[in-house]
Design a protein around this motif. Structure first.
Motif: not given
Length: 144
Positions: A60-61, A72-77, A115-122, A140-142
Motif C-alpha cells: 500500500v503506497v 496519528k496516521l492509521t490505515l485500515e484494509i 488469499k484476499y484482495d484489497v477492496q478498500e483502504v481507509m 477492484h480486482g488484484k
C-alpha cells in the motif's frame, strides 16, 4: 433507587469515554473532513527482515499531498486489518507498506494478499486544525 453525585459523574465520564472510543474505532461512521492523501496499491521490492536483499511484494503506497505533516496516521484494509504509523507523515512523504504488516483488529493474524484482495483502504490522521481527517479509497480486482 437514587444515584449519588459521584455515581452520576462516573456515568457521564463513562458515556464520554465510550463515545470517543466509538469515534476512534469507527471514524468513518462519524464522518470528518477528508485527509489530504493519495493511496495506491502496487507490487514493489521491499527489504527483507534480515536486511539482505529485497522481495517483490504487494504494498500500500500512501502519499501526504498536503502542506503540513499528518500525525496519528492509521490505515485500515477492508475494514478489518489495521496499521498505526507512529511518526507523522511529512509533507509530500511517500510511505510504502507491505500489505502483510497489517494485522486483524480482533486477532494477531496478518493480512494475506495472496488469499484476499484489497477492496478498500481507509486512512485517518490528525489535520493541522486538530480535527480527525478520514479518506477512503476503493479498489477492484488484484494488482497486476
Amino acid at each position: 433507587m437514587q444515584l449519588s453525585r459521584g455515581g452520576l459523574l462516573l456515568c457521564l465520564a463513562a458515556m464520554v469515554v465510550v463515545g470517543l472510543s466509538v469515534y476512534a474505532v469507527f471514524p468513518e461512521s462519524v464522518g470528518g473532513p477528508p485527509l489530504p492523501v493519495e493511496v495506491q496499491l502496487d507490487r514493489q521490492p521491499v527489504e527483507t527482515t534480515s536486511g539482505v536483499g529485497a522481495v517483490l511484494t504487494e504494498v500500500v503506497v500512501v502519499q501526504n499531498v498536503s502542506e503540513h505533516p499528518i500525525a496519528k496516521l492509521t490505515l485500515e484494509i477492508n475494514g478489518q486489518y489495521l496499521l498505526f504509523q507512529d511518526p507523522p507523515l511529512a509533507k509530500n512523504e511517500i510511505l510504502v507498506l507491505p500489505q502483510r504488516v497489517f494485522t486483524d483488529k480482533r486477532s494477531s493474524q496478518r493480512f494475506n494478499p495472496s488469499k484476499y484482495d484489497v477492496q478498500e483502504v481507509m486512512v485517518t490522521g490528525q489535520l493541522p486544525s486538530g480535527a480527525r481527517g478520514v479518506s477512503t479509497f476503493e479498489f477492484h480486482g488484484k494488482t497486476e
